[in-house]
Structures are given as structure tokens and as C-alpha cells.
Scaffold this active site. Structure first.
Site, PDB file in Angstrom:
ATOM      1  N   GLY A 226     -29.728  32.179-116.710  1.00 23.10           N
ATOM      2  CA  GLY A 226     -30.055  31.473-115.478  1.00 23.10           C
ATOM      3  C   GLY A 226     -31.510  31.113-115.380  1.00 23.10           C
ATOM      4  O   GLY A 226     -31.874  29.997-115.005  1.00 23.10           O
TER       5      GLY A 226
ATOM      6  N   THR B  35     -30.925  27.458-108.085  1.00 21.14           N
ATOM      7  CA  THR B  35     -30.286  26.534-109.038  1.00 21.14           C
ATOM      8  C   THR B  35     -30.179  27.114-110.438  1.00 21.14           C
ATOM      9  O   THR B  35     -29.328  26.701-111.213  1.00 21.14           O
ATOM     10  CB  THR B  35     -31.069  25.209-109.103  1.00 21.14           C
ATOM     11  OG1 THR B  35     -32.427  25.481-109.439  1.00 21.14           O
ATOM     12  CG2 THR B  35     -31.008  24.476-107.776  1.00 21.14           C
ATOM     13  N   CYS B  36     -31.071  28.082-110.741  1.00 18.02           N
ATOM     14  CA  CYS B  36     -30.984  28.653-112.093  1.00 18.02           C
ATOM     15  C   CYS B  36     -29.680  29.412-112.292  1.00 18.02           C
ATOM     16  O   CYS B  36     -29.201  29.575-113.409  1.00 18.02           O
ATOM     17  CB  CYS B  36     -32.183  29.545-112.382  1.00 18.02           C
ATOM     18  SG  CYS B  36     -32.422  30.845-111.178  1.00 18.02           S
ATOM     19  N   PHE B  37     -29.088  29.930-111.157  1.00 14.70           N
ATOM     20  CA  PHE B  37     -27.801  30.631-111.250  1.00 14.70           C
ATOM     21  C   PHE B  37     -26.672  29.842-110.607  1.00 14.70           C
ATOM     22  O   PHE B  37     -25.577  30.361-110.440  1.00 14.70           O
ATOM     23  CB  PHE B  37     -27.913  32.008-110.561  1.00 14.70           C
ATOM     24  CG  PHE B  37     -28.860  32.945-111.254  1.00 14.70           C
ATOM     25  CD1 PHE B  37     -28.529  33.514-112.466  1.00 14.70           C
ATOM     26  CD2 PHE B  37     -30.090  33.237-110.688  1.00 14.70           C
ATOM     27  CE1 PHE B  37     -29.405  34.383-113.106  1.00 14.70           C
ATOM     28  CE2 PHE B  37     -30.969  34.090-111.328  1.00 14.70           C
ATOM     29  CZ  PHE B  37     -30.641  34.662-112.544  1.00 14.70           C
TER      30      PHE B  37
END
Length: 1068
Positions: A729, A1035-1037
């Protein structure tokens, strides 16, 4: 004592032998001396005689003519006999005087005894005179071979000797045959025929060929009108005298009609000779003579390659000038030209070698090309061009062109111009195309009914074979041929209509049967299809979008739909039925022609749609079967993927792409297994210097390390680690942020196009010292994103993506077609130059491009010296293409090359061959289809007490489906995943999966889920009313953090505000 006697005896015998040998030698010396003396005496005697004769000849010609006592016919005859007896190279001047005297004698009026020809009537002198005139004329021929007409003195001598030949091979100028001598004409004519027969046996036509070649095989002819008329008259006399016998026609064709561009020179300099050709109907006689295969082959073998081409040019020129003969003898004419072109093809080579030479028309050629031929080749090429000129095409294709395609109803009003250059609304396009029922051409599908063995079909097939042979033989003017064949707007549509009528059921079935037959009839039918495809592909690549979609030049849109369906099926069957696997020679060429036309249409459709959905797919092809065969290495499956991947649904190709990537990861040991773990690369990134740190740490990594697992640890400006463990992520966030920064136009690595704001390399990126290394790094990062299946919201200009995919190297690629994706206004301006009816020179343009570069005007030359070369009506098409190529290629060549180098180090270009340019954009940025909320709901994971039946979750899905429009749903997706488009294969392939978590506090206080928070979320127990807080995302996950709102309206308003502001972490 006995030995002494024996010794003296042997000495005696030796002396006797030596004496005999001496006497023999002496006799031989005396005999040799006698022979030498005889030779010397003979030589001296001959010299004296020659000297004496030459003195007599000189005296004869030096004495001024006072009356006719010394210049009568008999005296000329006697002096000529003496001169011919001793004639050699040094007597050229004396021979010239002799010829002038003979001609002068023929000009005197009412003096029969002076006329040289009068001796022919003398009983005692007839035979000697006949022999003498033959010798005089042959010496004239020999001298003609050595003269150079471009030299003034030689030119005069050429005229003299030709006059001799003209005078004594026809009685029409003989004064003796006039008046009372009219009765002598038949006898005198036989003398002339005898003389011509003698000259022909000695090689008269070879002499004429040399004179013609010396005078005409050059950029400017050095033969005058009179000289050329004389030569042509002389060459025609034996043919007429022999009543156009095969033997004389053969000589005429080999030696006269094979002279480079002789017909061109005759038509310009001596129209009388051209009239003579028509009077004697020579073209028809040539055509019929050559129609016999053995005679045509004999001519070609004698001439070999280059001169056969010259003969071909002259015959085509004659055909152009004699339309009636061409129309009446079309079948024989076509056969003759095809046979000669096929013979020339034997000498055409595909590549350079020690045994080949460059030919300006045929390319690499297994014969030497002499200088004279090279100089005259532009004229020969001009003659060949008549074959694909409008007049000849109209005559040959008269059966096809006479077909009526449209009804007699009034034509519909012109179509309205499209509002967008690149995105023509498909529905309106179909509506316009199919609602023209009053004048729609009746060829939307193959109808059949025309017998393939009928004379009409056979004729059209043979004409198509001719042009197809020309295309494969005249390699250096292939484009000229294609352009000529596409000049008539109605030829190709009518040829397609003709093809549709062939056979009992129409086109496709007939041609598939032809592929399995090896008969001559099948080959001719396939050649017709091949010619249609080659010409149509050429046409579609030179037409711009306005001509294709708006004006519908040549083909209507509905015809293109039918043709593309036919081609798609034909190519598919050739591949899937195993025909292509074993195809060689003509069948392989046919495949490439049909495939080329198909791909030209497909790429045009990819740029701007004209087909309905699923038009290109093959419903009878099961993707599962194809993938099984690919696994087994079946050749037909590999060929299908190589040549027509578009027949496979896009999602199946994406799956195949992901499988290829997965297999490579496994082979490189980049996938976790029970026995081993992949190597992990750790990097530390400062958030404030994300691009610089990422560039420094990743650019030096080996390619396999970049393809592998990369763990990112973020630190703040103080160097303190941020909390959190990267399980892909954080790397996803890092990759997204890096890509967002480098593609930001403010950085000036990339620019946006005017209008639709799509990205392409900035021509002024050189303001960054290491800009090319940065482009390579960016290419690697984009490749990594695609490698990992991470979609990023980066809309590329299609012309740039085409270069990344290598499409600009394709033979179907046209710079001008891609230009609208860079600058639609610039494209309109350029195409307006193309359509400009006046003199383009008045516009004051040059072959250069002026550009404002950071406040300075810079002039770029499109070709060396271009700023001094004006744009004219002749070069305006080249100017348009050069300008388009400069703007899209030359200006950004270095940047594009660096980007491609980085990108291809991660993504093998062969993996992307199965995708079109728009499809690759979808690979990069996700699907541009409507978001499937059911699919998203199905693959959502819940945390913090949320579950699928939770009221907040029910409200959320209801708001997304009922209250939000498509744009807002896209904004929502971008808010939680950083990309507004769904993954190509659906949300099952979103990594990490989409998650929704119930949160009670702001992000900076959030320590993760606890037992209490989960229970409160599950039972909808709130610590305090969260109405003041906004939804946030990570947003990374792919994680949505959602407060436990009390009302649906609050959730809707807060969510709408959050996605419109793109808050992310900061406003929670």
C-alpha cells in the site's frame, strides 16, 4: 688401332651432318629473305597503289565542277570503286566527299547521265553498281555507329549518311522514276528492296538502334526533327516492304521500340511519324505479335531486363495515344504487359549484394544499368505512369466503371461537421450513414450471381493481375502506381461491388475456396482481391479524417463496415484454418495485403470510431480454447495473437497480459513460494523530496530489482519514521505520488495538448539538466505501475502512446492522422492548405517552422535549407507531412526515446502488440466504462464494525447509485483509489481490495481499530456526533474512512463535499 679407326669414322659422320644442317639453314634463310622481299615489295606496291588512288580521288574532288564532264555518274562510279578498294579509317573525309558527290548528282534536274542511280539501268553496270551502292551504304552504317550526335561536326555527318540511306532505300526521290521513267518504278523498287535486304542481313537495325540510343538516351535529345524522322523512316521501310512479317516486326521491336522513351521523343519532335504509326496500325500489330507467348519470351530474352522495361514504356505510351486500339485489343495488351513485367521480375532482387546493381525503377537488380539508361529513366518512368493514368484505367476497367452504384434519387444533404475531431459520436455517425436509404449503394453484403469463368470476370481478373505484377516489379514507383489507381474515386467501390457479385453466393466463400485451389483461375481471382486491398489500404492512409468521415471520399461508411467485416473473417479463417501456417509466395503476399487493409481500417477505427460495439470480435472463437492452444504452443493460436488480437475480447487479452507478467515474475523468483521468499528492496523517502529521493534510489537499481518487491519507508523533514508497515500500500502511494509529480505540466517534463489536455513530452524539457535520465526514470515508473497492475490517472496523447508502442514504424502509420491528438486547430490549419484551391505560394510559407521558445523566436528547418524553400502546390502535401512529423516526432525525439528505453526495460514491447493505442491507455488508467457498483460492492472489505447490512453502508451504496451521477461516482473512485476509472478486469483485481472502515476520531488521533471502537461501530453507538467531520481516504490502501453518521442526508452532503474538494487526509 681399332678404336682410332672407329673414332675417325664418327668424326667424319658428325662433320657431314653439320654440313648438311648448314646447307639446310642457308636455304631457309634464302627462302625467308625471298618471302620478306616479296612481302616488302607487295607492301610497297600496295602503298604506291593506295597513294596513287588517293591522289586520283583527291584530284577528282579538288577539281572544281565545270559542267558535267568529270562529275557524271560513270566517273563517280569509277572513283567510288577505287576508293572502296583501298578504304580504311584515314579515308573518312574522302568517303564523305564521295557521298556528297553522289547526293549532288541525284539533285541535278534533266541530266540522266549525271544521276548516279542511272547506272542501274546500264546492262553492263547493273550488278557492279548494285554491289557498290550496298558497300557505300554499309560503310555509311559503320560510320554512323561511331558518331556522337551531340557533337556539331558529328551531327552533320549523321545527317549526311542518313540522307544516303534514305535516298537509296526508296525510289520516291529518284528523278529517273518520274515522267517517262514511271514504268521503271517497279524494277527500281526491287533494287531498293534488294539493298534493304542486304543491309538487314548485315545488321542494319543494330546500327539504327545505336544512333537512336546515342541521340536520345540522355536528359536532352541531341537528334533534330529531320534526323529523327529519317531514322524512323528508315526503320519502318523494311517492315512495310516485308508486309509486316514476324521477322521484321521482331527486329523493329528489339532494336527500335526498345530505345528508351523513343515514342515520347517522336510524339514531341515528329508528329508525322506518330501519324505513320497510326496509319499502319503498328500498335495493333505489335500487340498481336507479342500475344504469342513464345514470341514475347524471345523478345524479352533478347532485350533482358532494363530494355524490356523500355519497350514496355513505349508500348504503354502508344496505348495511351491510341485509345481505340487499346480498347479493342485490351485482352492481348494486358497479357503482353503482364508477361513482360513478369520477365523483368526475374531480375528484381530483394536486397543488395555483390551481384546486384541499383535500378531507379526496379530497385536492386541483377544486371548492370548503363549510364544512358539511367539518364533517360525519368522519361521511361513517365511513360510507365500512363498505365495507371486516368485514361488507360478508364479504358481497361470500363466493365467495372460502367457499373452504377447509386440510385437516381436525389443525394442527401452534406453531413454536419463533427464537434470533436477525435471523437465522432458513433450513434450520430451510424444514423447519418444508414438513414441515406434513398441513395445507399446496394453493395452492403456479397450478393453473388456472376460466373467466375465468364469473359467479363476473366478480363477484369487479368487486368488486376497486370497491376499487381506492376506493383511487385516496379518496386521504386510502387507508391505512384497505388496513387494512380486510387485517383478515380469510384474505381475501388465499384471493384468491391464487382467482387461481391462473384460466384454463386458472393465474395467470401469463393475466395476461401480459391485459397485451397492451385488453379490459374483461382490465382487470378486472388490477385484481384490483393489489388483491391493494396489500393484501398493506400487510399485510406492518404485520406484525412474529414475526407473519410465527413466527405466520405471513395467509400461510404457503411461500405467500410461491410469491407472490414469481410476482411476480418477472411484473415481469421486464413489463420484459424491453418492456411497461413503453410502459406508461401503468392498466398503469403495475399495474406499481408488483406491483413494490411484490415489493420489500416482497424487503426482508423481506434483513432475515431465508425464501427458498432463488438464489430471486430469473432463470436465463434472461444477464448478458453485459444488460451489452451497458446499453453500448448499451437502455431495457429500464436499467429492469431500476432496478427489479429482484436478478435479476442479486450478483457481476455488483459487477463493474458496479467498471466504473462505473473509467469515472468515466477521465472525471476519474484513471487512468494513455500520454499523461498523474493528479494525485497528497501528505500527511504522524505515526503518533502519524494521525487528527488525516489529518482536517486531507484534509477540505479537493476531492472529485476525494480520488477521485484520494493518496500517504502516515509520519513518526515526531521528524519523521523512515519508509522505504518508497507504491505504494497505505501509503495502504491509512493508510486502514485511520484507519477503525479512528474506528469504535472508545471514541472515541464510533460505538456498538455490543447483542448483535451492529454500529456506528451515537453519539447523544452531540456531546462532540467538531467531531463533525459528523468524521462527514462519516468518510463520505468510507469512500466512498474503497469507491471504491478496499478492504474494511474495519466491521460496520454494518443500520438505519444503510438510512438511508445512502436506503431509509428508501421507501414500504415501516417503522422497527419495523429496530429489532431496533439493540436486539433493546427491540424485544421494544415488540412486547409491541402484543400487550398489557389496558388499556395501566395501564402508565403517555407519548409520551416517558427516557434516561440521561452520568449525567443526559433526557426526549425523541416529539411536542410528549408527556410529558403517556398511551399508550392507541388510540395504542399510533403510540407503538411513534414510539419506533422516535426511537431510529433522530431521535436521530442530524444525525450521519447529515453522514456521508451525506461518503459521497455520493465514492459516487454511484444506483450503490448495485442493492444491498440486506446486499449493501452486503458491498461494505464483503467476502464473508461461506467463504474459497476454491484461489482465494487461484491469485492468490498469492511472494518471497524461496519458490515454489508450496516445502515451507513446501505446508505452509502444507495447514495452512490441513486443520488450521484456518473461524474460524481468517478470522483468518488478517484477519492478512494487515486484513479477515477475502475480496473480493467473489475474490482476483484483491485490491489489492495477496496475497504471501508468506521472511524470515530480524526486521522491524526486515529490509532486503528480497538475492541471498543469495533463494537460501537457494529452496534451504531457513537462517542459523539460526527456530523462536523468529513469522510477521508487512504489511497495507498484503497481505504475509505467513514464516520458513523446519524443521517443519510449528512452522509450524502459530507461525502459529496469531500470528493469535490478531494480532501484526503487533511480536512478530516
Amino acid at each position: 688401332m681399332f678404336s682410332a679407326t672407329q673414332s675417325s669414322k664418327s668424326e667424319f659422320l658428325d662433320k657431314a651432318r653439320q654440313a648438311r644442317e648448314e646447307r639446310k639453314g642457308q636455304k631457309e634463310k634464302e627462302r625467308a629473305a625471298t618471302q620478306i622481299q616479296a612481302l616488302i615489295r607487295r607492301f610497297l606496291c600496295r602503298c604506291r597503289l593506295q597513294k596513287q588512288i588517293r591522289k586520283e580521288v583527291d584530284d577528282y574532288f579538288q577539281v572544281p565542277e565545270v559542267g558535267t564532264s568529270k562529275r557524271n555518274a560513270l566517273s563517280i562510279f569509277k572513283i567510288a570503286r577505287k576508293l572502296l578498294f583501298i578504304y580504311c579509317q584515314e579515308d573518312k573525309l574522302r568517303f564523305e566527299k564521295l557521298c556528297r558527290s553522289i547526293l549532288a548528282s541525284m539533285e541535278i534536274e534533266n541530266e540522266p547521265k549525271v544521276w548516279y542511280v542511272s547506272l542501274a539501268l546500264s546492262k553492263d553496270l547493273t550488278i557492279p553498281w548494285l554491289k557498290q551502292i550496298k558497300d557505300v551504304l554499309w560503310v555509311s552504317c559503320q560510320l554512323l555507329k561511331t558518331l556522337k550526335p551531340d557533337i556539331l561536326q558529328d551531327n552533320k555527318l549523321v545527317t549526311l549518311y542518313l540522307t544516303m540511306l534514305v535516298t537509296f532505300t526508296d525510289v520516291s526521290t529518284w528523278k529517273i522514276a518520274r515522267g517517262k521513267g514511271e514504268a521503271l518504278k517497279p524494277a527500281l523498287t526491287r533494287f531498293c528492296e534488294n539493298i534493304m535486304g542486304h543491309l538487314n542481313q548485315k545488321g542494319f537495325y543494330s546500327v539504327l538502334q545505336i544512333v537512336l540510343t546515342n541521340g536520345l538516351a540522355r536528359s536532352r535529345p541531341s537528334l533534330s526533327k529531320g534526323t529523327l524522322t529519317a531514322i524512323f523512316t528508315l526503320s519502318l521501310r523494311p517492315v512495310i516492304a516485308a508486309h509486316f512479317s514476324d521477322n521484321l516486326l521482331r527486329s523493329f521491336l528489339i532494336h527500335v521500340m526498345s530505345v528508351p522513351a523513343v515514342v515520347s521523343h517522336l510524339s514531341v519532335l515528329t508528329p508525322e511519324c506518330m501519324a505513320s504509326i497510326q496509319t499502319h496500325d503498328l500498335l495493333r500489330k505489335f500487340i498481336i505479335f507479342l500475344s504469342r507467348e513464345e514470341q514475347c519470351l524471345d523478345i524479352c530474352v533478347c532485350l533482358e531486363g532494363s530494355h524490356t522495361l523500355c519497350l514496355l514504356g513505349n508500348l504503354i505510351h502508344l496505348g495511351y495515344l491510341n485509345e481505340k486500339v487499346l480498347e479493342e485489343e485490351a485482352n492481348h495488351f494486358v497479357k503482353d504487359l503482364t508477361d513482360m513485367l513478369s520477365y523483368c521480375q526475374r531480375y528484381v532482387s530483394q536486397k543488395k549484394s555483390n551481384l546486384t546493381h541499383w535500378h531507379p525503377v526496379l530497385g536492386w537488380f541483377s544486371q548492370t544499368v548503363d549510364y544512358g539508361l539511367n539518364e533517360s529513366m525519368p522519361l521511361v518512368t513517365k511513360q510507365l505512369q500512363y498505365l495507371w493514368g486516368v485514361n488507360v484505367i478508364r479504358t481497361l476497367f470500363s466493365d467495372v466503371l460502367s457499373k452504377k452504384l447509386e440510385s437516381q434519387e436525389p443525394t442527401p444533404p452534406p453531413p454536419q461537421p463533427s464537434t470533436s475531431q477525435n471523437n465522432l459520436p458513433v450513434k450520430s455517425l451510424f444514423k447519418r450513414a444508414f438513414q441515406k436509404s434513398a441513395s445507399v449503394r446496394n453493395i452492403l453484403k456479397p450478393v453473388g450471381g456472376k460466373r467466375v469463368d465468364s469473359a467479363e470476370v476473366q478480363k477484369v481478373c487479368s487486368i488486376c493481375v497486370l497491376y499487381q505484377t506492376a506493383l511487385s516489379t516496379l518496386t521504386q514507383i510502387r507508391l505512384q502506381i497505388l496513387t494512380g489507381l486510387t485517383h478515380l474515386d469510384d474505381l475501388l467501390p465499384k471493384l468491391w461491388a464487382f467482387i461481391c457479385e462473384l460466384g454463386p453466393q458472393g465474395g467470401l466463400k469463393l475466395f476461401m475456396e480459391c485459397l485451397n485451389n492451385d488453379t490459374e483461375e483461382s490465382k487470378q481471382l486472388l490477385a484481384m482481391l490483393m489489388l483491391f486491398c493494396d489500393c484501398s489500404r493506400h487510399l485510406i492512409t492518404i485520406l484525412d479524417d474529414i475526407e473519410v468521415y465527413e466527405e466520405q471520399t471513395s467509400f461510404k461508411i457503411e461500405e467500410l463496415l461491410t469491407i472490414s467485416s469481410f476482411l476480418n473473417t477472411f484473415v481469421f479463417k486464413m489463420v484459424w484454418d491453418g492456411i497461413l501456417e503453410n502459406a508461401k509466395g503468392e498466398k503469403l503476399e495475399l495474406f499481408h495485403s488483406v491483413h494490411g487493409w484490415l489493420m489500416a481500417l482497424y487503426e482508423r477505427d481506434c483513432r475515431r470510431r465508425f464501427t458498432p460495439d463488438d464489430h471486430w470480435l469473432r463470436k465463434d472463437l472461444k477464448p478458453s480454447l485459444l488460451f489452451q492452444e497458446l499453453e500448448k504452443g499451437k502455431r495457429r493460436a500464436q499467429l492469431l495473437l500476432q496478427y489479429i488480437p482484436h478478435v479476442i475480447p479486450h478483457k481476455n487479452r488483459v487477463l493474458l497480459f496479467r498471466n504473462i507478467v505473473t509467469k515472468e515474475k515466477e521465472s525471476l523468483g519474484l513471487v512468494e513460494t513455500n520454499s523461498a521468499s523474493p528479494h525485497v528492496t528497501h528505500i527511504t523517502i522524505r515526503r518533502s523530496r519524494m521525487l528527488e529521493d525516489g529518482y536517486d534510489q531507484l534509477r540505479r537499481l537493476p531492472v529485476n530489482s525494480i520488477k521485484g518487491v520494493i518496500r517504502v519507508k516515509f520519513v518526515n523533514d526531521l528524519g523521523v519514521d512515519e508509522a505504518g508497515i508497507d504491505q504494497d500500500g505505501v509503495f502504491k502511494e509512493f508510486l502514485e505520488e511520484i507519477i503525479k509529480k512528474v506528469f504535472n505540466p508545471a514541472l515541464n517534463l510533460f505538456k498538455t495538448t490543447s483542448g483535451n489536455e492529454r500529456l506528451y513530452p515537453s519539447p523544452t524539457s531540456y531546462i532540467h539538466e538531467n531531463h533525459l535520465q528523468l524521462f527514462e526514470f519516468v518510463g520505468k515508473m510507469l512500466g512498474k505501475a503497469m507491471y504491478e497492475g496499478i492504474v494511474v490517472d495519466v491521460p496520454f496523447a494518443s500520438f505519444f502512446l503510438s510512438q511508445v508502442l512502436g506503431h509509428h514504424h508501421s507501414t500504415f502509420y501516417s503522422s497527419i492522422d495523429e496530429l489532431p491528438s496533439l493540436d486539433s486547430e493546427f491540424y485544421k490549419n494544415l488540412t486547409s492548405i491541402k484543400r487550398y484551391d489557389g496558388d499556395v505560394g501566395d501564402l508565403g510559407l517555407t519548409l520551416s517552422y517558427d516557434e516561440d521558445v521561452m520568449g525567443q523566436l526559433v526557426c526549425h528547418e523541416l529539411i536542410p535549407g528549408g527556410k529558403t524553400m517556398p511551399v508550392t502546390n507541388e510540395n504542399k502535401i510533403s510540407y503538411i507531412h513534414l510539419m506533422a512529423h516535426f511537431r510529433m516526432h522530431t521535436q521530442i525525439k530524444e525525450q521519447t526515446t529515453a522514456f521508451i528505453r525506461g518503459y521497455r526495460s520493465i514492459i516487454n514491447p511484444e506483450w503490448l502488440h495485442m493492444f491498440s493505442t486506446p486499449e493501452v491507455q486503458r491498461l494505464v488508467s483503467g476502464d473508461n466504462a461506467e463504474i459497476d457498483l454491484d461489482d465494487l460492492k461484491k469485492h468490498t472489505v469492511y472494518y471497524g464494525g461496519f458490515h454489508s447490512s450496516h445502515r451507513v453502508i446501505i446508505w452509502l451504496w444507495d447514495i452512490l447509485s441513486s443520488d450521484f451521477n456518473a461524474d460524481e461516482r468517478a470522483m468518488f473512485l478517484k477519492f478512494v483509489t487515486s484513479c477515477s476509472r475502475p480496473p480493467l478486469l473489475g474490482f476483484a483485481y483491485l490491489k489492495p481490495p477496496f475497504s471501508i472502515r468506521c472511524v470515530e476520531v480524526s486521522d491524526d488521533q486515529d490509532t486503528g481499530d480497538t475492541l471498543g471502537s469495533v463494537l460501537r461501530g457494529f452496534f451504531t453507538i457513537r462517542k459523539k456526533e460526527p456530523g462536523g467531520r468529513l469522510p477521508t481516504s487512504s489511497t495507498c490502501f484503497n481505504l475509505l474512512k467513514l464516520p458513523n453518521y446519524s443521517k443519510k442526508s449528512i452522509l450524502r452532503d459530507k461525502l459529496r463535499y469531500a470528493i469535490s474538494m478531494n480532501t484526503g487526509f487533511e480536512l478530516s
